[in-house]
Design an enzyme around this catalytic site. Structure first.
Site, mmCIF file in Angstrom:
data_model
loop_
_atom_site.group_PDB
_atom_site.id
_atom_site.type_symbol
_atom_site.label_atom_id
_atom_site.label_comp_id
_atom_site.label_asym_id
_atom_site.label_seq_id
_atom_site.Cartn_x
_atom_site.Cartn_y
_atom_site.Cartn_z
ATOM 1 N N ASP A 135 0.983 -1.296 -0.053
ATOM 2 C CA ASP A 135 0.029 -0.058 0.037
ATOM 3 C C ASP A 135 0.811 1.296 -0.051
ATOM 4 O O ASP A 135 1.971 1.183 0.480
ATOM 5 C CB ASP A 135 -0.937 0.158 1.175
ATOM 6 C CG ASP A 135 -2.042 0.991 1.243
ATOM 7 O OD1 ASP A 135 -2.554 1.397 -0.157
ATOM 8 O OD2 ASP A 135 -2.434 1.331 2.094
ATOM 9 N N GLY A 136 0.297 2.268 -0.597
ATOM 10 C CA GLY A 136 0.990 3.619 -0.623
ATOM 11 C C GLY A 136 1.651 4.204 -1.936
ATOM 12 O O GLY A 136 2.108 4.940 -1.795
ATOM 13 N N ASN A 137 1.406 3.290 -2.929
ATOM 14 C CA ASN A 137 1.685 3.689 -4.213
ATOM 15 C C ASN A 137 1.158 4.851 -4.685
ATOM 16 O O ASN A 137 1.831 5.955 -5.272
ATOM 17 C CB ASN A 137 1.359 2.631 -5.485
ATOM 18 C CG ASN A 137 1.907 1.223 -5.184
ATOM 19 O OD1 ASN A 137 2.730 1.196 -4.556
ATOM 20 N ND2 ASN A 137 1.290 0.451 -5.907
ATOM 21 N N GLY A 138 -0.002 5.412 -4.645
ATOM 22 C CA GLY A 138 -0.851 6.744 -4.773
ATOM 23 C C GLY A 138 -0.359 7.632 -4.207
ATOM 24 O O GLY A 138 0.154 8.843 -4.952
ATOM 25 N N LEU B 184 11.884 -19.603 -5.316
ATOM 26 C CA LEU B 184 10.921 -18.825 -4.685
ATOM 27 C C LEU B 184 9.613 -18.933 -5.399
ATOM 28 O O LEU B 184 9.332 -19.029 -6.734
ATOM 29 C CB LEU B 184 11.136 -17.259 -4.875
ATOM 30 C CG LEU B 184 10.427 -16.318 -3.919
ATOM 31 C CD1 LEU B 184 11.066 -15.969 -2.847
ATOM 32 C CD2 LEU B 184 10.058 -15.277 -4.830
ATOM 33 N N TRP C 50 2.739 8.218 -2.490
ATOM 34 C CA TRP C 50 4.134 8.181 -3.041
ATOM 35 C C TRP C 50 4.187 8.835 -4.425
ATOM 36 O O TRP C 50 5.044 9.944 -4.759
ATOM 37 C CB TRP C 50 4.801 6.791 -3.386
ATOM 38 C CG TRP C 50 5.921 6.819 -3.814
ATOM 39 C CD1 TRP C 50 7.180 6.645 -2.929
ATOM 40 C CD2 TRP C 50 6.801 6.570 -5.051
ATOM 41 N NE1 TRP C 50 8.553 6.765 -3.568
ATOM 42 C CE2 TRP C 50 8.005 6.630 -4.993
ATOM 43 C CE3 TRP C 50 6.200 6.821 -6.394
ATOM 44 C CZ2 TRP C 50 8.993 6.696 -6.092
ATOM 45 C CZ3 TRP C 50 6.954 7.023 -7.375
ATOM 46 C CH2 TRP C 50 8.443 6.881 -7.303
ATOM 47 N N ARG D 194 2.261 -4.590 6.357
ATOM 48 C CA ARG D 194 1.558 -3.516 5.262
ATOM 49 C C ARG D 194 2.401 -2.249 5.289
ATOM 50 O O ARG D 194 2.768 -1.849 6.610
ATOM 51 C CB ARG D 194 0.168 -3.242 5.933
ATOM 52 C CG ARG D 194 -0.534 -2.360 5.315
ATOM 53 C CD ARG D 194 -2.036 -2.091 5.433
ATOM 54 N NE ARG D 194 -2.539 -1.253 4.703
ATOM 55 C CZ ARG D 194 -3.787 -1.273 4.287
ATOM 56 N NH1 ARG D 194 -4.576 -2.179 4.793
ATOM 57 N NH2 ARG D 194 -4.460 -0.392 3.430
ATOM 58 N N HIS E 109 1.874 3.060 -9.208
ATOM 59 C CA HIS E 109 1.693 1.952 -9.479
ATOM 60 C C HIS E 109 2.871 1.386 -10.327
ATOM 61 O O HIS E 109 3.190 -0.190 -9.882
ATOM 62 C CB HIS E 109 0.453 1.477 -10.014
ATOM 63 C CG HIS E 109 -0.831 1.819 -9.258
ATOM 64 N ND1 HIS E 109 -0.910 1.657 -7.813
ATOM 65 C CD2 HIS E 109 -1.868 2.707 -9.396
ATOM 66 C CE1 HIS E 109 -1.988 2.167 -7.212
ATOM 67 N NE2 HIS E 109 -2.501 2.671 -8.274
ATOM 68 N N GLU F 238 -12.440 -4.911 -4.175
ATOM 69 C CA GLU F 238 -12.951 -3.528 -3.654
ATOM 70 C C GLU F 238 -12.119 -2.411 -4.520
ATOM 71 O O GLU F 238 -12.696 -1.309 -4.591
ATOM 72 C CB GLU F 238 -12.856 -3.139 -2.283
ATOM 73 C CG GLU F 238 -13.660 -4.041 -1.291
ATOM 74 C CD GLU F 238 -13.174 -5.388 -0.955
ATOM 75 O OE1 GLU F 238 -13.864 -6.368 -1.446
ATOM 76 O OE2 GLU F 238 -12.042 -5.656 -0.870
HETATM 77 C C1 IPE Z 1 -5.435 -2.561 0.143
HETATM 78 O O1 IPE Z 1 -5.040 -1.255 -0.071
HETATM 79 C C2 IPE Z 1 -4.985 -3.235 -1.315
HETATM 80 C C3 IPE Z 1 -4.034 -3.533 -1.893
HETATM 81 C C4 IPE Z 1 -2.749 -2.950 -1.275
HETATM 82 C C5 IPE Z 1 -3.976 -4.180 -3.079
HETATM 83 P P1 IPE Z 1 -6.145 -0.098 -0.342
HETATM 84 O O2 IPE Z 1 -5.776 1.024 -0.328
HETATM 85 O O3 IPE Z 1 -7.104 -0.662 -1.291
HETATM 86 O O4 IPE Z 1 -6.879 -0.355 0.938
HETATM 87 P P2 IPE Z 1 -7.591 0.600 2.046
HETATM 88 O O5 IPE Z 1 -8.777 1.065 0.921
HETATM 89 O O6 IPE Z 1 -7.044 1.830 2.312
HETATM 90 O O7 IPE Z 1 -8.355 -0.165 3.019
HETATM 91 C C1 IPE Z 2 -1.742 0.115 -3.308
HETATM 92 O O1 IPE Z 2 -1.391 1.588 -3.327
HETATM 93 C C2 IPE Z 2 -1.821 -0.435 -4.629
HETATM 94 C C3 IPE Z 2 -3.242 -0.762 -4.846
HETATM 95 C C4 IPE Z 2 -4.423 -0.768 -4.064
HETATM 96 C C5 IPE Z 2 -3.794 -0.959 -6.160
HETATM 97 P P1 IPE Z 2 -2.586 2.633 -3.345
HETATM 98 O O2 IPE Z 2 -3.155 2.954 -4.778
HETATM 99 O O3 IPE Z 2 -3.865 2.142 -2.271
HETATM 100 O O4 IPE Z 2 -1.886 3.875 -2.582
HETATM 101 P P2 IPE Z 2 -2.532 4.829 -1.421
HETATM 102 O O5 IPE Z 2 -3.075 4.218 -0.378
HETATM 103 O O6 IPE Z 2 -3.649 5.451 -2.416
HETATM 104 O O7 IPE Z 2 -1.441 5.783 -1.336
HETATM 105 MG MG MG Z 3 -3.964 2.620 -0.271
#
Ligand code: IPE
Ligand code: IPE
Ligand code: MG
Length: 225
Positions: free
Chosen positions: A12-15, A122, A17, A166, A29, A59
C-alpha cells in the site's frame, strides 16, 4: 528463533508516493511493480521461500476508471513476463477471482502459472482481484465445510503466512488473507511501498524471528506445549 517461511505484503502507498512527487497515481503503481522485483530478490537473499503480494483487491474496482484501466494494463504486462520468471526459477501463482477480468488477461494468468509451475526457487503468490471473504465463499461453494476442507479449497495450497507486512501506515488488513492470517504476526510500517528497502525488510524479519509465537499454547522451559 522463528522461521520466516511465508512473507505476505500488503503493498500500500503507491498513490501517495506518486502524489508527493507530482506524478500520476498510475505512475506510482508502476514504481510499485518494480518494487515487487526488488522484494523477490530480497526474499531469495534472506532465505524466504514464499512471498505473497497484495496488488489489487476486489474492492479496488471502486477506483476511478482511469486508474483501474492503468492497473489492468500494468498487470497484463506483468503476466507476460513468464520467460523471465522461468529463467529466475520463480514459480508464480495468481490468487484472485475471475470477475470483471478480460479473457485475454485470464489466458495470460493461466499461461504464466503453467510456464512456471515446475520452478523450484521462490514462490510468488500475486494476489490480484483478490478478496479474503470471496476466497472463503469460493471454497465453501466447492463444498468445503470443515477447517481442513476450507484450507484445502483455497485458491492455492501454500503454507500460512508467518508475517503480514503492510506498508503505507494504515493498520488494517483490507480483506487480505482473512482465513490464512489466523496466527500470522502483523507488522505495519509508515514507509510507502515504493520506498521499501532491503534494510527495513531485514530488520522486520529479525524482529519476527525474536517474537514468541504460541499458537494458543503456553511456554514451559522454552517449549510450546
Ligand atoms: C489494500 O490497499 C489493497 C492493496 C494494497 C492491493 P487499499 O488502499 O485498497 O486499502 P484501503 O482502502 O486503504 O483499506
Ligand atoms: C496500493 O497503493 C496499490 C493498490 C491498492 C492498487 P494505493 O493505490 O492504495 O496507494 P495509496 O494508499 O492511495 O497511497
Ligand atoms: Mg491504499
Amino acid at each position: 528463533m522463528n522461521q520466516l517461511t511465508h512473507l505476505a505484503v500488503i503493498a500500500d502507498g503507491n498513490g501517495r508516493w506518486a502524489e508527493k512527487r507530482g506524478l500520476t497515481r498510475s505512475e506510482g503503481h508502476e514504481h510499485g511493480l518494480h518494487k515487487i522485483d526488488d522484494l523477490l530478490h530480497w526474499c531469495v537473499d534472506l532465505g524466504i521461500p514464499f512471498l505473497s503480494v497484495y496488488v489489487f483487491s476486489t474492492e479496488n474496482w471502486n477506483r476511478p476508471k482511469e486508474e483501474v484501466d492503468a492497473l489492468g494494463e500494468l498487470a497484463d504486462k506483468y503476466f507476460d513476463r513468464h520467460r523471465e520468471f522461468k529463467e529466475s526459477n520463480v514459480r508464480v501463482l495468481i490468487s484472485g477471482c475471475a470477475d470483471n477480468l478480460k479473457q485475454t488477461s485470464l489466458d495470460k494468468i493461466a499461461h504464466l502459472q503453467e510456464e512456471t509451475k515446475d520452478c523450484t526457487g521462490l514462490t510468488l503468490n500475486l494476489c490480484a482481484n483478490y478478496g479474503g471473504r470471496r476466497e472463503i465463499v469460493d471454497a465453501i461453494a466447492k463444498g468445503a465445510r470443515t477447517e481442513e476442507e476450507i484450507t484445502a479449497a483455497l485458491y492455492h495450497r501454500l503454507p500460512p503466512p508467518d508475517l503480514i507486512l503492510r506498508t503505507g501506515g494504515h493498520q488494517r488488513l483490507s480483506n487480505f488473507l482473512l482465513w490464512q492470517s489466523a496466527y500470522a504476526e502483523l507488522h505495519f510500517t509508515h514507509t510507502l511501498f515504493p520506498d521499501l528497502s532491503f534494510g527495513e525488510v531485514k530488520h522486520i524479519k529479525s524482529a519476527f524471528e525474536r517474537e514468541t509465537r504460541k499458537f494458543g499454547g503456553v511456554i514451559i522451559d522454552k517449549r510450546t506445549v
